[in-house]
Design a protein around this motif. Structure first.
Motif, PDB file in Angstrom:
ATOM      1  N   LYS A 217      37.052  27.975  43.922  1.00 34.11           N
ATOM      2  CA  LYS A 217      36.450  28.812  42.863  1.00 34.11           C
ATOM      3  C   LYS A 217      35.381  28.072  42.176  1.00 34.11           C
ATOM      4  CE  LYS A 217      38.490  29.222  38.764  1.00 34.11           C
ATOM      5  NZ  LYS A 217      37.261  28.806  37.992  1.00 34.11           N
ATOM      6  N   PRO A 218      34.064  28.259  42.127  1.00 36.53           N
ATOM      7  CA  PRO A 218      33.371  27.682  41.391  1.00 36.53           C
ATOM      8  C   PRO A 218      33.574  27.406  40.111  1.00 36.53           C
ATOM      9  CG  PRO A 218      32.305  29.486  42.800  1.00 36.53           C
ATOM     10  CD  PRO A 218      33.508  29.714  42.566  1.00 36.53           C
ATOM     11  N   PRO A 219      33.288  26.313  39.518  1.00 35.39           N
ATOM     12  CA  PRO A 219      33.764  26.048  38.048  1.00 35.39           C
ATOM     13  C   PRO A 219      33.452  27.153  37.006  1.00 35.39           C
ATOM     14  CG  PRO A 219      32.903  24.140  39.249  1.00 35.39           C
ATOM     15  CD  PRO A 219      32.653  25.046  39.934  1.00 35.39           C
ATOM     16  N   SER A 220      31.929  27.568  37.118  1.00 35.08           N
ATOM     17  CA  SER A 220      31.469  28.522  36.236  1.00 35.08           C
ATOM     18  C   SER A 220      31.940  29.750  36.541  1.00 35.08           C
ATOM     19  CB  SER A 220      29.840  28.534  36.414  1.00 35.08           C
ATOM     20  OG  SER A 220      29.643  28.825  37.644  1.00 35.08           O
ATOM     21  N   LEU A 221      32.736  30.164  37.227  1.00 37.42           N
ATOM     22  CA  LEU A 221      33.483  31.442  37.377  1.00 37.42           C
ATOM     23  C   LEU A 221      34.715  31.309  36.958  1.00 37.42           C
ATOM     24  CD1 LEU A 221      32.741  34.446  38.770  1.00 37.42           C
ATOM     25  CD2 LEU A 221      33.813  33.544  40.798  1.00 37.42           C
ATOM     26  N   GLY A 222      35.091  32.434  35.743  1.00 39.07           N
ATOM     27  CA  GLY A 222      36.169  32.505  35.248  1.00 39.07           C
ATOM     28  C   GLY A 222      37.326  33.145  36.137  1.00 39.07           C
ATOM     29  N   HIS A 223      38.591  32.748  35.866  1.00 35.09           N
ATOM     30  CA  HIS A 223      39.702  33.361  36.958  1.00 35.09           C
ATOM     31  C   HIS A 223      39.841  34.948  36.634  1.00 35.09           C
ATOM     32  CE1 HIS A 223      41.505  29.618  38.165  1.00 35.09           C
ATOM     33  NE2 HIS A 223      41.808  29.165  36.847  1.00 35.09           N
ATOM     34  N   THR A 224      39.430  35.456  35.631  1.00 31.97           N
ATOM     35  CA  THR A 224      39.693  36.817  35.563  1.00 31.97           C
ATOM     36  C   THR A 224      38.677  37.673  36.557  1.00 31.97           C
ATOM     37  OG1 THR A 224      38.263  37.222  33.430  1.00 31.97           O
ATOM     38  CG2 THR A 224      40.870  37.120  33.345  1.00 31.97           C
ATOM     39  N   ALA A 225      37.329  36.939  36.406  1.00 27.26           N
ATOM     40  CA  ALA A 225      36.238  37.776  37.040  1.00 27.26           C
ATOM     41  C   ALA A 225      36.580  37.555  38.561  1.00 27.26           C
ATOM     42  CB  ALA A 225      34.656  37.053  36.631  1.00 27.26           C
ATOM     43  N   ALA A 226      36.940  36.170  38.972  1.00 26.93           N
ATOM     44  CA  ALA A 226      37.173  35.673  40.325  1.00 26.93           C
ATOM     45  C   ALA A 226      38.260  36.627  40.958  1.00 26.93           C
ATOM     46  CB  ALA A 226      37.712  34.461  40.228  1.00 26.93           C
ATOM     47  N   ALA A 227      39.234  36.844  40.358  1.00 24.27           N
ATOM     48  CA  ALA A 227      40.345  37.634  40.851  1.00 24.27           C
ATOM     49  C   ALA A 227      39.981  38.987  41.372  1.00 24.27           C
ATOM     50  CB  ALA A 227      41.504  37.854  39.847  1.00 24.27           C
ATOM     51  N   ALA A 228      39.001  39.538  40.684  1.00 29.45           N
ATOM     52  CA  ALA A 228      38.390  41.004  40.859  1.00 29.45           C
ATOM     53  C   ALA A 228      37.736  40.922  42.021  1.00 29.45           C
ATOM     54  CB  ALA A 228      37.414  41.555  39.592  1.00 29.45           C
TER      55      ALA A 228
ATOM     56  N   VAL B  30      49.329  31.429  39.667  1.00 34.21           N
ATOM     57  CA  VAL B  30      48.490  32.487  39.301  1.00 34.21           C
ATOM     58  C   VAL B  30      47.878  32.391  37.894  1.00 34.21           C
ATOM     59  CG1 VAL B  30      48.411  34.886  39.411  1.00 34.21           C
ATOM     60  CG2 VAL B  30      49.801  33.975  41.262  1.00 34.21           C
ATOM     61  N   HIS B  31      46.802  32.606  37.786  1.00 31.64           N
ATOM     62  CA  HIS B  31      45.988  32.948  36.632  1.00 31.64           C
ATOM     63  C   HIS B  31      45.717  34.022  36.262  1.00 31.64           C
ATOM     64  CE1 HIS B  31      44.995  28.521  35.081  1.00 31.64           C
ATOM     65  NE2 HIS B  31      45.859  28.413  36.022  1.00 31.64           N
ATOM     66  N   ALA B  32      45.208  34.785  37.581  1.00 29.06           N
ATOM     67  CA  ALA B  32      44.878  36.146  37.340  1.00 29.06           C
ATOM     68  C   ALA B  32      44.956  36.885  38.699  1.00 29.06           C
ATOM     69  CB  ALA B  32      43.228  36.240  36.877  1.00 29.06           C
TER      70      ALA B  32
ATOM     71  N   LYS C 259      42.290  57.032  35.898  1.00 31.60           N
ATOM     72  CA  LYS C 259      41.783  56.756  34.355  1.00 31.60           C
ATOM     73  C   LYS C 259      40.917  55.649  34.434  1.00 31.60           C
ATOM     74  CE  LYS C 259      45.210  59.760  32.206  1.00 31.60           C
ATOM     75  NZ  LYS C 259      46.295  59.934  31.242  1.00 31.60           N
ATOM     76  N   SER C 260      40.858  54.654  35.304  1.00 25.49           N
ATOM     77  CA  SER C 260      40.280  53.391  35.162  1.00 25.49           C
ATOM     78  C   SER C 260      39.042  53.362  35.944  1.00 25.49           C
ATOM     79  CB  SER C 260      41.131  52.330  35.753  1.00 25.49           C
ATOM     80  OG  SER C 260      42.289  52.054  34.715  1.00 25.49           O
ATOM     81  N   HIS C 261      37.903  52.991  35.479  1.00 30.74           N
ATOM     82  CA  HIS C 261      36.743  52.816  36.230  1.00 30.74           C
ATOM     83  C   HIS C 261      36.375  51.272  36.025  1.00 30.74           C
ATOM     84  CE1 HIS C 261      36.032  56.891  36.692  1.00 30.74           C
ATOM     85  NE2 HIS C 261      36.467  56.992  35.090  1.00 30.74           N
ATOM     86  N   GLY C 262      35.668  50.686  37.049  1.00 31.52           N
ATOM     87  CA  GLY C 262      35.484  49.249  37.222  1.00 31.52           C
ATOM     88  C   GLY C 262      36.912  48.685  37.772  1.00 31.52           C
ATOM     89  N   LYS C 263      37.099  47.336  37.370  1.00 37.93           N
ATOM     90  CA  LYS C 263      38.168  46.506  37.817  1.00 37.93           C
ATOM     91  C   LYS C 263      39.340  46.415  36.764  1.00 37.93           C
ATOM     92  CE  LYS C 263      39.056  45.116  41.079  1.00 37.93           C
ATOM     93  NZ  LYS C 263      39.615  45.673  42.270  1.00 37.93           N
ATOM     94  N   VAL C 264      40.445  46.358  37.108  1.00 34.36           N
ATOM     95  CA  VAL C 264      41.645  46.118  36.209  1.00 34.36           C
ATOM     96  C   VAL C 264      42.296  44.880  36.745  1.00 34.36           C
ATOM     97  CG1 VAL C 264      43.825  46.755  35.157  1.00 34.36           C
ATOM     98  CG2 VAL C 264      42.178  48.591  35.768  1.00 34.36           C
ATOM     99  N   VAL C 265      42.180  43.888  35.682  1.00 37.06           N
ATOM    100  CA  VAL C 265      42.855  42.456  36.219  1.00 37.06           C
ATOM    101  C   VAL C 265      43.858  42.105  35.091  1.00 37.06           C
ATOM    102  CG1 VAL C 265      42.130  40.262  36.293  1.00 37.06           C
ATOM    103  CG2 VAL C 265      40.565  41.727  36.896  1.00 37.06           C
ATOM    104  N   VAL C 266      44.900  41.398  35.786  1.00 36.62           N
ATOM    105  CA  VAL C 266      45.993  41.015  35.003  1.00 36.62           C
ATOM    106  C   VAL C 266      46.022  39.502  34.859  1.00 36.62           C
ATOM    107  CG1 VAL C 266      48.563  40.802  35.111  1.00 36.62           C
ATOM    108  CG2 VAL C 266      47.594  42.945  36.009  1.00 36.62           C
TER     109      VAL C 266
END
Length: 315
Positions: free
Chosen positions: A114-125, A32-34, A305-312
């Protein structure tokens, strides 16, 4: 490996050491990266589904993942070791595996490259929230030329729904607060209704006296929370909450349907990932936190209290 677990029924989630998961036939082992946090993690942690589906403890939380394939199980021929992938753990009993860990075993059918141009944090969301948004739009038949009200637009699912509806050519009316209005417009909303400023349906009717064509409902625990009066006669409603039910919408002369639990497969994940990689869909991240802070992140989601996505991130 380190993982965020529910040690036993009714206990608070905690960070713990576990053995690396055993790999079954048809599965891939992902380093796991994200991993994304979702409200469903709090439902599982509280035992909210325990009566309906078997839970086994310690139960690892997390449903969405982006990482690198470390091994493949018997029968897997379409995912290769070393590939960067995005995956989702479907809502199937027994619940025990999770993605808030250094390693997770996932069914290969729920894994996309995963497309190479898409980072792991954005992908996991993407998988669960993006899949739920896509399913809600499809259930309502959202298409070009319609006016669509998205109730609960400032949450993780809502921000994807705004973008996806706008991409279909719909006029998007989003509910939010004055603080979120600018961002929702950036994501594609044509108008933002401040739900703290008065009844949403009344505000929408001032903008669209004949009512909107479609309501995509992403928030509310009672039918009174849902702005059904904003929808024109013969319009359509879809919901990812338990309300309104089919009888309520039918009695009002409205069509549509409900989405109980989104469980995106490889094709859905791949579609979302390619759209995001092209820059036409944004993972709107509110927080990126280390695994050590995941429990606190879940607390913030539970408290609203969180809006949008929270990624670990574990990279």
């Amino acid at each position: 490996m380190r993982a965020v677990i529910v040690p036993a029924a009714g206990e608070r989630p905690a960070l713990a050491e576990l053995s690396t998961p055993a790999l079954g036939a048809g599965q891939v082992l992902i380093r796991v990266h994200a991993a994304a946090l979702n409200p469903m993690d709090n439902v599982l942690a509280s035992g909210g589904l325990a009566e309906a589906m078997e839970h086994r403890y310690p139960l690892v939380l997390g449903r969405d993942v982006s990482g690198v394939v470390e091994a493949v199980g018997d029968g897997v021929t379409d995912v290769t070791i070393g590939a960067e992938v995005i995956g989702h753990l479907g809502f199937e009993a027994p619940f025990q595996a999770g993605t808030l860990a250094e390693y997770v075993a996932v069914a290969a059918a729920s894994v996309a490259v995963k497309p190479p141009s898409l980072g792991h944090t954005a992908a996991a969301a993407l998988p669960l929230a993006g899949g739920a948004a896509l399913a809600a739009l499809d259930a309502a038949g959202v298409q070009s030329g319609q006016t669509v009200l998205i109730n609960g637009a400032s949450g993780g699912v809502g921000r994807y729904a705004v973008q996806l509806a706008a991409r279909r050519g719909a006029t998007v009316v989003a509910t939010g607060t004055s603080a979120s209005a600018h961002r929702l417009r950036e994501l594609g909303a044509d108008a933002v209704v401040d739900y703290t400023a008065g009844p949403v349906a009344e505000q929408v009717r001032r903008l669209y006296p004949n009512g909107v064509d479609v309501l995509v409902n992403l928030w509310g625990n009672t039918v009174n929370d849902v702005p059904l009066d904003a929808v024109r006669p013969g319009g359509r409603v879809s919901t990812i909450t338990s309300v309104p039910d089919a009888d309520t919408t039918a009695a009002l002369g409205l069509g549509g349907g409900g989405i109980t639990i989104a469980s995106p497969d490889r094709d859905v994940i791949a579609t979302l990932a390619q759209t995001a990689a092209s820059g036409k869909l944004r993972s709107d991240l509110s927080q990126v936190i280390p695994l050590d802070e995941a429990v606190e992140g879940l607390d913030q989601i539970a408290a609203g209290k969180s809006h949008g996505k929270v990624v670990v991130t574990l990279a």
